[in-house]
Structure formats: C-alpha cells, structure tokens
Design an enzyme around this catalytic site. Structure first.
Site, mmCIF file in Angstrom:
data_model
loop_
_atom_site.group_PDB
_atom_site.id
_atom_site.type_symbol
_atom_site.label_atom_id
_atom_site.label_comp_id
_atom_site.label_asym_id
_atom_site.label_seq_id
_atom_site.Cartn_x
_atom_site.Cartn_y
_atom_site.Cartn_z
ATOM 1 N N CYS A 70 0.831 -1.215 0.000
ATOM 2 C CA CYS A 70 0.000 0.000 0.000
ATOM 3 C C CYS A 70 0.860 1.259 0.000
ATOM 4 O O CYS A 70 0.673 2.149 -0.835
ATOM 5 C CB CYS A 70 -0.929 -0.014 1.201
ATOM 6 S SG CYS A 70 -0.116 -0.413 2.763
ATOM 7 N N HIS B 286 -2.704 5.151 6.479
ATOM 8 C CA HIS B 286 -1.368 5.745 6.586
ATOM 9 C C HIS B 286 -1.446 7.210 6.163
ATOM 10 O O HIS B 286 -2.336 7.611 5.420
ATOM 11 C CB HIS B 286 -0.387 5.032 5.644
ATOM 12 C CG HIS B 286 -0.275 3.554 5.847
ATOM 13 N ND1 HIS B 286 0.012 2.985 7.066
ATOM 14 C CD2 HIS B 286 -0.391 2.520 4.972
ATOM 15 C CE1 HIS B 286 0.066 1.669 6.936
ATOM 16 N NE2 HIS B 286 -0.176 1.357 5.678
#
Lengths: 337, 337
Positions: free
Chosen positions: B140, B220
C-alpha cells in the site's frame, strides 16, 4: 539572590517553580494562579507562597483552606523578574502590568515574538538576552529544533533542514477533557509555524516544517531530512550533536524503540514527572548518505523549556554573563548529564 | 473470460474477490482459506465457491455447515491465474505449487521482489508485466509512493523525494488482538524499506523514506519533501498529479482535516468498507517554494492495492495490452472518478 515570581501554576509553571528552588542564585518569592483544587495543592504542600490572580480566586482559595499570601499586584512589588506561564489571553493582559511596573519578565512559547521582541534559546542566543527587560522562551518543538540545528550549524554542517513533526495531541493531565482518538490531524499550513518560529531566534536558519497531531499524549517526535554543506561521515554529525549537553544520544538497539520506553527510562531515573529536559536523538537510527542527513528524536513538551527558562532568568537579570556557565549550572541543578 | 482464484480470504483477499466479480473479462472461480468463522461466512453469503487450504480446514468448515467445493489442489486445476493473499510463510509455500503446476500468479507486497522477479504498479510499469508468469503488487505505501512520484516524474518535475510515513498500527478487524496505545514506534532503519521497494518497480526513482507507527487503525499518512528539477508553480504540480486518475486531490478547507473525516467521506460515498482506492492528497495544503515541493496524503492500506491487482491480472493474462485501457476499465468498475 534574584527574586522571582511564577505566574500561572500549570504544566510549565509548576516545573519552573521547582527548578528555581534548585538554583543558588535566585529565589522563588511566590506562585500565582486562579485554581483552588488539587493542582494548586501541590504548591501548598511544597510550602510555596501562594498568591491569587483575582479577587474571586482569592475568595475561593480561602474557602478551600488555602493560606493566600495576597494578590498578584502585591507579589509584583516583591520581585525582580516574573516568569509568566499563563494561557495566551491572560499573559497578554499580564504583560501590560509588568511593563507598567517596570518588572523584567519572561513569557513562554505560546506568545508571539512581538510581545517581547526577543526570543530565547540558551545554546543559540543567550548573549543577546543579557540585561534585556523581557524575552520569550520559544516553544518545546522550536527549542528542540534550535538545539539540534544550532549544533549542526556550529559544526559548519548545516545547509538546510526539512522536518516532519508528529505532535502529542494534548497534555496528559487534561486528556480527559478532550483529545483525538484513532485519527491523525495535520496542521493546515505548510510550512507549519515552528520553522519560522525558530527563525525568531536565528534568522539565518533555513528550516521548513510540517506538523501533524497523533493520538497519544507522551511527547513529540520529529523526523528530519537535512541537506549538509558537504558530504560528511556519521561520526562528524554525532560529534556535532555531542557538543550540546542538552541533546542526549540514545540507542534504539538498547530497547528504546518508542516514545513510551523513553518516558519510562526517565521515570526510572527519578526525574520529577519523568521529565526529559534533553532532546532524545536516536544515534543508531541516524543515517548519513553523502551530503544528506536523516534522523529522528523525541521532545518532552512539558519539560524541555524548563532549563531554558532558568537560563533566561540568568540572562535577563545579568547574574551570569556567560551562556556556558549558566547552562552548566542549570544542567547540574536539574540532573542533566 | 479468464478464470481466477483468490487464495487467502483476508483483508485484501475478500476485496480482490469482490473486485474480480465486477469485471467483464475475468471470472472468480473460487476462494480458498483455512478459517471457518464469521470471516469466511462473508464469502458464503456472496455465493462464492469455497475451497479449503488444508484437510483440517475442510473438516472444520464442514463441521460449521459450510459447503466446501474442494481443496486448494482442485481449485488450481480450474484456473488461469491465482491471486495469493495469504500471510508471508503460507504464500512462499503456495508459490512452489503454482510454479510446479505452471499457473500464473500474483502475490502481494508482503512478499519479496525475488519471489516473482517483477513488481507491479499500474501507472508505472504495466507494459513490462504483459504475459509474464508472475508479478508482485507492491504494498500500500509503496503503491502510493509510485503513483505520486511517477506523476511528478512524467511531468519532468522530480529530482528526488524524501518522505516521512506515519503508519496505521494494525488493521481495524484485528485491533483487539494487539496494537499500540498512546505511543509512537519508529522503524529501526533509515531508510525504511518503502523507498527501496519503490525502486523494485522503478529503479530510477531517487527516494528515501522514514517510517513510524502511530496508535490508530484508519490509514497511513505520508509527508513528502520533494526536490524538483526546476522552480515550478503550484498549478504545474497539481496538473502533474491530475494526470493520475488514482490520485484524488482533496481540500483541507472543506472539512477534510484528518484521516477519520476522509474515511467517513468514502463511507458516505457508499464504497464497500469505505474503501479509498485513490491516494487522497491535500491540494490546499500542498506548498511550492522555488524548486521545493511539500505535500501530504492519506493511503487506505486495505484498499489501494485492489485496483492495482485487477490491472495486474489483465497484464499477466494479456487480455488487455494497454495500461491506459485496463486502468479505465478497473476504475469504472470500482467507482473511481
């Protein structure tokens, strides 16, 4: 012995009061606040002279069985210098009173530079504060930036610095009143204010910061990308940081893998509140690549400005002309090194 | 219609299964896992053919009333390509089986580049994956790095990139099993692995990252300092980012002030699980200063690799020779743009 008052007995004020008591060239005349609950009880227990900021506060304190010495105006007649640690709006009002009475004063980093027209960081510009009427001890984050970048600058290594600041969301004592949970909250503006704030002490620093709040209360954590003036080796960089007694090189590989472990270590050391006056910088994590430097460190937002404030008192009152001597005395009194 | 199997029905596997079903040039033959609880029930409810990874798992599933189609070996005989979304050690073992049977396969970013000797990011290197036997969809964080830096690179703006990555501590579904509380945990190594990982797709990228875990589970958040090849204006940078359909420019000033508000917006949009396949990059926060560029964005670690994996299936099976066309089809099926 210079006579000092602490106005505002909160997170910073209570620590400064204790630190003043530990010095042998200044004396704490009294502390002043508006609260009458457990918070001020700490000062009562320590035997500090308690003053009330307002008539209402005095009444309330008396009702709570606190022996009040008097009001703020009375306290101001007894001192050479005031350290103001009150919230923003209160400080602005207080500053007027200090100026009218011609009392030297120190404000904290929450205030604007314009309030004092001098901002202070001991290792950078102690000399320029000598015998001034007022200064502002810059904030916790700014103090850490100045310590680290000043060390690199003095070693001739600093070209420019770009930092990402992970900020604690709120202070531990008031985290029940509001904080953030399970989220991350960026500051709207890039650059964030800490870079320009560092320039209020050292206009020559080329520094840009971004800042973000994270859901924890322990301390701030900074990540830095530094462009150096030349390719250097890691040892040169470490040597630069070692010139500061207020940067503590720590080892990730000795189990200090997070800010909570660092906090615990300082509690283990017996520091009051587990206070970390130093910038805790990971030596083994630090990386040099050509003329680039990468490192991270932790900032105890409640504690880092305490030694700075003690030094600022010495500079303003002129009782110690040498920055180096003041820092040595402050460090010794607080158990730094 | 290419026949696809999903091995490992976890956070990524369940999403890829759903995404495959939404395509008109591939079909989901079955999903395979070891669990027999609420997690696999989701697949049962959707009518997916369920396969068991082990004899023990099959027995357990049957005991729980799950109709099992067969074991993994049987599933492998029926498909053109396998997407493996199992945990690290399991995947390594599975890969052997895929190779022995000559089945094309895709692994996720947790695996090493060497497993497939090709790493994939659609907007960067789709062409190089055409008709290969295997590829690895990068993680990711790496995917987000590649999307953003590729956009800058294609616009001729990228000199080098230095990033600080604030990582979610664990995934929401398993946050009761362990996480971090009220602390921040740096990765030991600078550079962290994401920079080199991006170079597994694009060796020419000059990128260095540092990473740290924060106590939240949503997504994130990356902060970047970019050195550009020249002084540029903000609009040039935004234009570069706009060339990617998988970078979504968002406005801090429209109330998107944190990663939880962004998550809520995607839930409001009706995306499954509130999935954000795009990189959400703050347009108004983005700052250009001469040849330097500063920005921050949010990465949905559970969702961002889903469209990439669909594109990787098309590339490996050769059913779509054009990266652009594959991306358009994937985007449309998932509601991107």
């Amino acid at each position: 012995m210079k006579k000092i008052a602490v106005i505002g007995y909160g997170v910073i004020g209570k620590r400064i009061a204790d630190a003043i008591v530990k010095q042998n060239d200044m004396t704490l005349v009294g502390v002043c606040d508006v609260v009458s609950d457990w918070r001020i009880q700490n000062a009562v227990n320590k035997g500090y002279a308690i003053y009330a900021s307002t008539p209402e506060a005095e009444k309330e304190m008396n009702a709570c069985g606190i022996s009040v010495k008097g009001r703020i105006a009375e306290l101001l007649t007894k001192v050479d210098l005031v350290v103001d640690c009150t919230p923003k709006k209160v400080a602005a009002k207080n500053v007027q009173a200090y100026k009218e009475r011609g009392i030297k004063f120190i404000v904290q980093g929450g205030e604007k530079h314009e309030v004092t027209r001098h901002s202070f960081s001991a290792e950078n510009n102690y000399q320029s504060a000598l015998n001034l009427d007022a200064t502002r001890v810059v904030s916790c984050n700014t103090t850490s930036i100045l310590r680290t970048l000043t060390a690199l600058k003095k070693a001739g290594l600093l070209d420019y610095a770009r930092g990402t600041l992970l900020r604690r969301a709120t202070d531990p004592w008031e985290s029940h009143l509001g904080g953030i949970m399970n989220t991350m909250v960026p500051e709207r503006e890039i650059p964030s204010h800490q870079g320009p704030d560092a320039q209020s002490v050292d206009p020559d620093l080329n520094v840009i910061t971004s800042a973000i709040k994270v859901p924890q209360t322990l301390s701030h954590l900074h990540y830095w990308n530094i462009k150096m003036t030349k390719a250097a080796c890691k040892e040169e960089v470490l040597e630069a940081f070692r010139t500061s007694s207020r940067i503590r090189l720590i080892q990730y590989d000795q189990g200090l893998v997070s800010n909570n472990t660092i906090k615990e270590m300082f509690l283990d050391m017996g520091r009051p509140w587990g206070d970390m006056y130093e910038v805790a910088l990971w030596e083994d994590m630090l990386k040099v690549q050509g003329d680039e430097l990468f490192y991270a460190y932790v900032v105890d937002n409640q504690a880092i400005v305490i030694p700075e404030t003690i030094d600022a008192i010495r500079a303003l009152t002129g009782i110690e002309p040498s920055a180096e001597q003041s820092i040595i005395r402050t460090n010794k009194s607080l158990g730094i090194n």
